[in-house]
Design an enzyme around this catalytic site. Structure first.
Site, PDB file in Angstrom:
ATOM      1  N   GLU A   1       0.834  -1.214   0.000  1.00 14.48           N
ATOM      2  CA  GLU A   1       0.000   0.000   0.000  1.00 14.48           C
ATOM      3  C   GLU A   1       0.864   1.258   0.000  1.00 14.48           C
ATOM      4  OE1 GLU A   1      -2.928  -0.345  -0.841  1.00 14.48           O
ATOM      5  OE2 GLU A   1      -3.236  -2.438  -0.329  1.00 14.48           O
TER       6      GLU A   1
ATOM      7  N   CYS B   1       7.412  -9.780  -7.133  1.00 12.41           N
ATOM      8  CA  CYS B   1       7.452  -8.406  -6.610  1.00 12.41           C
ATOM      9  C   CYS B   1       6.314  -8.156  -5.612  1.00 12.41           C
ATOM     10  CB  CYS B   1       7.345  -7.415  -7.765  1.00 12.41           C
ATOM     11  SG  CYS B   1       7.400  -5.701  -7.232  1.00 12.41           S
TER      12      CYS B   1
END
Ligand SMILES: [Zn+2]
Ligand SMILES: [Zn+2]
Length: 233
Positions: A182, A198
């Site tokens: 986030e 990733c």
């Protein structure tokens, strides 16, 4: 923004209510101040490790990382607009109350002003749904780029049905990944990375979170470097 199907959607349809005299619409210049706000009943035992991972991933992007506990939420704050659903959408389970993400954005943005954070991340045990798309239930997390805040819910990062088999370490690692993810959105924007390992890859379930690493890939690291060059630090 895991479980978020359409990243661009929420920017247009959000229903965040904020005090009008608070100017929030400015670009953040890095390095900046990051605040992590524990909302509700969240274990703070992982503070040290979370700090370690954030400092490792976003090296020198933050002057400081402050942790704030907000365990004294009045229950009234949540009594409107909650959704009642079967837990984790499993029909055989009991129903739980999900809260809209904009309720959390209000709390986080107010804390941002109180403590002078530039970026505020809320961490809660309460299940959440997206206030910009009410069909998105039991989100892992959601970022609100305009207000530079995000919320991560630990509720379905802890798989309630297999909890006994899953080590606490593994659950904590999911939380670190989601918080990093986030914050990544707040720095890079809505896009997800297509690289399998990733941390900026979109994850639609716990398995996919477990399968990706806690690290940024080289391409995403390059994006960090571009921000670093832009802001000259
Ligand atoms: Zn995302
Ligand atoms: Zn990447």
């Amino acid at each position: 923004m895991s479980k978020f199907q359409n990243g661009k959607d929420f920017l247009n349809k959000h229903t965040l209510v904020l005090p009008i005299n608070q100017s929030t619409n400015r670009r953040i210049i890095f390095p900046c101040h990051l605040g992590i706000i524990f909302i509700g009943n969240v274990s703070t035992s992982m503070l040290k490790k979370l700090r370690f991972h954030l400092e490792q991933t976003f090296d020198s992007f933050f002057f400081d990382i402050q942790f704030i506990e907000d365990a004294n939420l009045h229950p009234d704050i949540f009594k409107l607009k909650a959704k009642e659903e079967h837990n984790l959408l499993n029909k055989s389970s009991e129903k739980v109350l999900l809260q809209p993400t904009n309720r959390f954005y209000e709390i986080i943005v107010n804390k941002k002003f109180e403590y002078n954070f530039d970026i505020g991340i809320g961490l809660t045990n309460i299940p959440i749904y997206s206030s910009s798309n009410e069909n998105l239930l039991f989100l892992f997390g959601e970022a609100h780029i305009k207000y530079m805040c995000a919320i991560v819910s630990t509720h379905n990062l802890i798989d309630l049905f297999t909890f006994k088999d899953v080590k606490l370490k593994k659950i904590e690692r999911r939380i670190y990944k989601e918080v990093i993810h986030e914050i990544g959105h707040l720095i890079f924007g809505c896009e997800h990375c297509l690289n399998d390992y990733c941390v900026m890859r979109f994850s639609k379930n716990i398995k996919e979170i477990d399968n990706k690493s806690i690290y940024l890939c080289e391409k995403c690291k390059l994006k960090l470097e571009k921000v670093r060059a832009r802001d000259n630090f």
